[in-house]
Design a protein around this motif. Structure first.
Motif, short mmCIF file in Angstrom:
data_model
loop_
_atom_site.label_atom_id
_atom_site.label_comp_id
_atom_site.label_asym_id
_atom_site.label_seq_id
_atom_site.Cartn_x
_atom_site.Cartn_y
_atom_site.Cartn_z
N ALA A 299 -5.52 5.54 5.21
CA ALA A 299 -6.04 6.78 4.63
C ALA A 299 -6.62 7.68 5.72
O ALA A 299 -6.47 8.91 5.67
CB ALA A 299 -7.10 6.46 3.58
N ALA A 300 -7.28 7.08 6.69
CA ALA A 300 -7.85 7.86 7.81
C ALA A 300 -6.74 8.42 8.69
O ALA A 300 -6.82 9.55 9.18
CB ALA A 300 -8.79 6.98 8.63
N THR B 82 -6.49 -0.05 -6.54
CA THR B 82 -7.57 0.56 -5.76
C THR B 82 -7.07 1.83 -5.09
O THR B 82 -6.02 1.83 -4.44
CB THR B 82 -8.10 -0.42 -4.70
OG1 THR B 82 -8.58 -1.60 -5.36
CG2 THR B 82 -9.23 0.20 -3.90
N TRP B 83 -7.84 2.90 -5.25
CA TRP B 83 -7.48 4.23 -4.73
C TRP B 83 -8.39 4.56 -3.56
O TRP B 83 -9.60 4.32 -3.60
CB TRP B 83 -7.63 5.25 -5.85
CG TRP B 83 -7.20 6.65 -5.54
CD1 TRP B 83 -5.97 7.19 -5.71
CD2 TRP B 83 -8.03 7.72 -5.05
NE1 TRP B 83 -5.96 8.52 -5.37
CE2 TRP B 83 -7.22 8.87 -4.95
CE3 TRP B 83 -9.37 7.81 -4.67
CZ2 TRP B 83 -7.72 10.10 -4.50
CZ3 TRP B 83 -9.86 9.04 -4.23
CH2 TRP B 83 -9.04 10.16 -4.15
N VAL C 212 -4.13 7.26 -1.20
CA VAL C 212 -3.65 5.93 -0.82
C VAL C 212 -3.97 4.96 -1.95
O VAL C 212 -5.10 4.96 -2.47
CB VAL C 212 -4.29 5.46 0.51
CG1 VAL C 212 -3.84 4.06 0.86
CG2 VAL C 212 -3.94 6.43 1.64
N VAL C 213 -3.00 4.14 -2.34
CA VAL C 213 -3.20 3.21 -3.45
C VAL C 213 -2.81 1.79 -3.01
O VAL C 213 -1.72 1.57 -2.49
CB VAL C 213 -2.36 3.61 -4.69
CG1 VAL C 213 -2.41 2.52 -5.75
CG2 VAL C 213 -2.87 4.93 -5.26
N VAL D 33 0.87 -1.18 0.00
CA VAL D 33 0.00 0.00 0.00
C VAL D 33 0.91 1.23 0.00
O VAL D 33 1.83 1.33 0.81
CB VAL D 33 -0.93 0.03 1.24
CG1 VAL D 33 -1.79 1.30 1.21
CG2 VAL D 33 -1.81 -1.20 1.27
N MET D 34 0.65 2.17 -0.91
CA MET D 34 1.47 3.38 -1.03
C MET D 34 0.66 4.61 -0.62
O MET D 34 -0.54 4.70 -0.91
CB MET D 34 1.99 3.53 -2.45
CG MET D 34 2.79 2.32 -2.93
SD MET D 34 3.50 2.52 -4.57
CE MET D 34 4.90 3.57 -4.19
N VAL D 35 1.33 5.52 0.07
CA VAL D 35 0.66 6.71 0.62
C VAL D 35 1.42 7.97 0.20
O VAL D 35 2.62 8.09 0.47
CB VAL D 35 0.60 6.65 2.17
CG1 VAL D 35 -0.05 7.90 2.73
CG2 VAL D 35 -0.14 5.40 2.63
#
Length: 561
Positions: free
Chosen positions: A511-512, A480-481, A492-493, A458-460
């Protein structure tokens, strides 16, 4: 245990053992108050950190990665001139104080031998790193310049005579003495007061060190042995990181006699590894604040201007809402134009919009009757036309406030590299002056990477430039975004075309976490395929539009990197 004189004694012993006879191969200053030297010693490269940071001053070896600024400071250039290629002869502590001296020998431009010493003072806001010529005793340069206006006792400027800080009237605990025995005998039943006396009379005792020794003396039947064993522990350390039940951390050169209730410890091979573990997050936050000063100042100034502009625009809208006031008066004047005479300052006429009640209308005595009526219509037309323009300006200004506030919020979880990206973004958007031509083009730093429970990447994006790069350059169209719903936050991906429900939940928690809703308990997060994203032409960095999203509510949580 704090970084007191005793801990300084321990770290000096470690640095002397590790670095003595090493050669400096590189000098850099990645942050304003920190100097780094790569020293080749015993067939190994070590990175020595000398920090005059007012919050976290220290000397240590470090393995934490850093990046150099594109343009070195004058201090950096001076240190490179005098120290690159120099041999580190010895590392010494001044008494038992928080002052460390690094002795170097090198060759000058004509090949003559020169003797240099770097004095590192680890004293909170008075901390400093000073390069001194040992032969003349004069300062070559200091990481913080201190003029006579700032300090009457000593001046720390190039060319000035170097003077040590005033010495305290205390005993070096490593020199022969019997004070501890006298205190322990007199205060046998009061360890707290015994600790006070140790701090008062001995050099280099922080509160935690004094309390630990007091407890040991209080429990001992042979005071000299206990005292000397305590001091010897700083030359054969067993570094520990202490985590208390309230998540606060502290460090010690060896385990204290008594731990706080509910505390746990982690052991480290060296004091420097211990300090890296303790300072890694604290120092990064402080470095971010240090680097973010210009960004924060620009953003705050622009927000202040925009908020003043919004108030002004609302006042103009309030004025426009009174446009009918001028229309009604213009129409009444036109209807009863025959009653107006030149030179009148006001007139009472029936208001056919209000049951013909008398309405007093002000006039310009120097205007003709028809011009007086036209004056009201002109004011009415101007106000009506201004509404569309004012609303347009209001929307633009509120969008800019939202954009700038988003940048300000991003600083809460930014790393130093993210701040550099933010500076670049502000330059591109015209809020900061662009770099001079000829400088190396700055690259946008990479998004942060995390892994979910099943190992999915997961990339941020932690700033707007990273967000754009992640969403439209790095991500595949079937990834997924995710983004927190209706609030500023990171893109976030999930690097998987078919992520599991558990992975989506964990990515949504990320993401939160990287959003303005970080401290909330139940945060809605939108998610969709990357191919459903759209960036409008001319939109500011980080802004996207989308539709057909799904929403999940989660608790903010940070995953393992």
């Amino acid at each position: 245990m704090a970084f007191d004189g005793l801990f300084t004694h321990a770290i000096v012993h470690e640095l002397q053992t590790t670095l003595a006879t090493g050669r400096i191969s590189r000098v850099s200053q990645p942050y304003p108050n920190e100097l780094l030297m790569v020293i080749r010693a015993h067939r190994h490269n070590y990175t020595l950190l000398m920090s005059a940071n007012p919050s976290y001053p220290r000397v240590q070896l470090t393995t934490i990665p850093y990046s150099n600024p594109q343009v070195p400071t004058n201090f950096t250039m001076t240190m490179r001139k005098y120290l690159e290629g120099a041999i580190l002869e010895e590392v010494k502590q001044v008494g038992n104080d928080r002052i460390v001296e690094f002795y170097f020998s090198s060759r000058d431009e004509i090949g003559d031998n020169q003797q240099l010493v770097i004095v590192v003072e680890i004293m909170a806001r008075h901390s400093n790193v000073t390069l001194v010529n040992r032969k003349t005793g004069k300062i070559i340069d200091a990481i913080k310049h201190v003029s006579s206006d700032q300090n009457r006792v000593r001046t720390l400027l190039p060319g000035a005579k170097f003077i040590m800080p005033p010495k305290q009237d205390k005993v070096n605990p490593y020199l022969p003495n019997q004070l501890y025995s006298d205190f322990a005998t007199q205060l046998a039943d009061n360890p707290s007061e015994l600790a006070n006396q140790l701090q008062k009379h001995y050099e280099g005792f922080g509160r935690s060190s004094a309390v630990d020794l007091a407890e040991r003396l209080h429990a001992s039947s042979h005071l000299p042995t206990t005292y000397h064993q305590f001091l010897a522990g700083f030359e054969t350390p067993q570094p520990v990181l202490i985590r208390q039940s309230n998540n606060k951390q502290s460090f010690a050169a060896f385990p204290p006699l008594k731990l706080p209730a509910g505390a746990s410890t982690s052991s480290f091979a060296t004091l420097s590894e211990l300090l890296d573990a303790y300072y890694v997050r604290k120092a990064e936050l402080d470095r971010t604040k240090e680097l973010a000063g210009q960004v924060l100042q620009v953003v705050n100034n622009e927000l202040k201007k925009d908020r003043r502009k919004v108030k002004k625009l609302h006042r103009e809208l309030d004025d426009a809402a009174r446009a009918d006031y001028y229309r009604i008066r213009g129409e009444i004047l036109t209807t009863y134009l025959g009653r107006l005479k030149a030179g009148m300052e006001k007139i009472d006429l029936p208001n056919f919009y209000d049951n013909n009640k008398q309405l007093t209308i002000k006039l310009q005595p120097d205007l003709t009757p028809s011009r007086n009526a036209q004056r009201y219509f002109t004011r009415y037309d101007k106000l009506k036309k201004s509404v569309a323009y004012v609303n347009e300006q209001l929307a633009k200004t509120q969008d800019e406030i939202h954009y700038l506030q988003n940048i300000k919020d991003q600083l809460d979880f930014a790393a130093p590299a993210d701040v550099k990206d933010m500076k670049l973004e502000l330059q591109q958007e015209g809020y900061l002056k662009k770099q001079h031509k000829g400088r190396r083009k700055q690259k946008v730093s990479k998004p942060a990477q995390f892994h979910t429970s099943d190992g999915t990447l997961v990339m941020v994006g932690k700033n707007n430039l990273q967000n754009d790069r992640l969403s439209f350059k790095i991500a595949n169209k079937n990834d997924t975004w995710l983004h927190v719903k209706d609030l500023p936050g990171s893109h976030v991906v999930i690097r998987d075309a078919h992520p599991s429900e558990e992975t989506i939940t964990e990515a949504a928690q990320l993401a939160a976490y990287f959003s303005k809703a970080r401290d909330s308990a139940n945060v809605p997060v939108d998610y969709l395929k990357v191919k459903q994203l759209h960036k409008p032409n001319g939109a500011k960095p980080g802004f996207v539009t989308f539709r057909n999203q799904k929403t999940i509510s989660v608790m903010p949580k940070l995953l393992n990197e």
